[in-house]
Write a protein that holds these residues in place. Structure first.
Motif, PDB file in Angstrom:
ATOM      1  N   LEU A  11       0.852  -1.188   0.000  1.00 26.96           N
ATOM      2  CA  LEU A  11       0.000   0.000   0.000  1.00 26.96           C
ATOM      3  C   LEU A  11       0.892   1.244   0.000  1.00 26.96           C
ATOM      4  N   GLN A  13       0.736   5.714  -0.788  1.00 26.23           N
ATOM      5  CA  GLN A  13      -0.091   6.889  -1.059  1.00 26.23           C
ATOM      6  C   GLN A  13       0.210   7.450  -2.449  1.00 26.23           C
ATOM      7  N   PRO A  90      -3.627   6.524  -8.161  1.00 18.67           N
ATOM      8  CA  PRO A  90      -4.615   5.480  -7.830  1.00 18.67           C
ATOM      9  C   PRO A  90      -4.874   4.533  -9.002  1.00 18.67           C
ATOM     10  N   THR A  93      -3.157   1.070  -9.255  1.00 16.79           N
ATOM     11  CA  THR A  93      -3.558  -0.052  -8.415  1.00 16.79           C
ATOM     12  C   THR A  93      -3.863  -1.274  -9.273  1.00 16.79           C
ATOM     13  N   THR A 121      -1.404  -1.318  -4.219  1.00 18.01           N
ATOM     14  CA  THR A 121      -2.587  -0.503  -3.974  1.00 18.01           C
ATOM     15  C   THR A 121      -2.151   0.925  -3.695  1.00 18.01           C
ATOM     16  N   SER A 123      -3.406   4.583  -2.605  1.00 19.31           N
ATOM     17  CA  SER A 123      -4.507   5.308  -1.975  1.00 19.31           C
ATOM     18  C   SER A 123      -4.447   6.779  -2.366  1.00 19.31           C
ATOM     19  N   SER A 124      -5.638   7.361  -2.488  1.00 18.85           N
ATOM     20  CA  SER A 124      -5.712   8.775  -2.901  1.00 18.85           C
ATOM     21  C   SER A 124      -5.711   9.706  -1.701  1.00 18.85           C
TER      22      SER A 124
END
Length: 124
Positions: A11, A13, A90, A93, A121, A123-124
């Motif tokens: 994960l 950002q 994003p 992903t 992944t 994330s926004s």
């Protein structure tokens, strides 16, 4: 039999960085002599080309969507290929797959050996 093993997913950002690794799990694969590629896939969509590097001369090729943000490279001593992902979005992903083949390029059919994939992944 697992032939290539990806690692480094996770994960992150949006705007951040991640480095994926792809190591040969069997002795008959020497990454320096193969065209190596990275592909990605999201649920319900076809697997798509991300980046590739030609054997011996290490000429890279990138999908337009990642050009200028991702970098493919190879460490022959470690028999490993990398995908450096910078300024991720994003839309990046996906499950990322490493592949080895005899013909460099963006065609899935050109690649013979595949890894099992690693999830990325953003994330926004």
């Amino acid at each position: 039999q697992v032939q290539l093993v990806e690692s480094g997913g996770g994960l992150v950002q949006a705007g951040g960085s991640l480095r994926l690794s792809c190591a040969a799990a069997v002795s008959e694969i020497t990454v320096s002599t193969y065209a190596m590629g990275w592909f990605r896939q999201t649920p319900g969509k076809e697997r798509e080309f991300v980046a590739a590097i030609s054997p011996m001369r290490d000429i890279p090729d990138y999908a337009d969507s990642v050009k200028g943000r991702f970098t493919i490279s190879r460490d022959n001593a470690k028999n490993t290929v990398y995908l450096q992902m910078d300024r991720v979005e994003p839309e990046d992903t996906a499950v990322y797959y490493c592949a080895a083949g005899n013909i460099p390029g963006n065609a899935i059919s050109a690649y013979v050996y595949w890894g099992q994939g690693t999830q990325v992944t953003v994330s926004s």
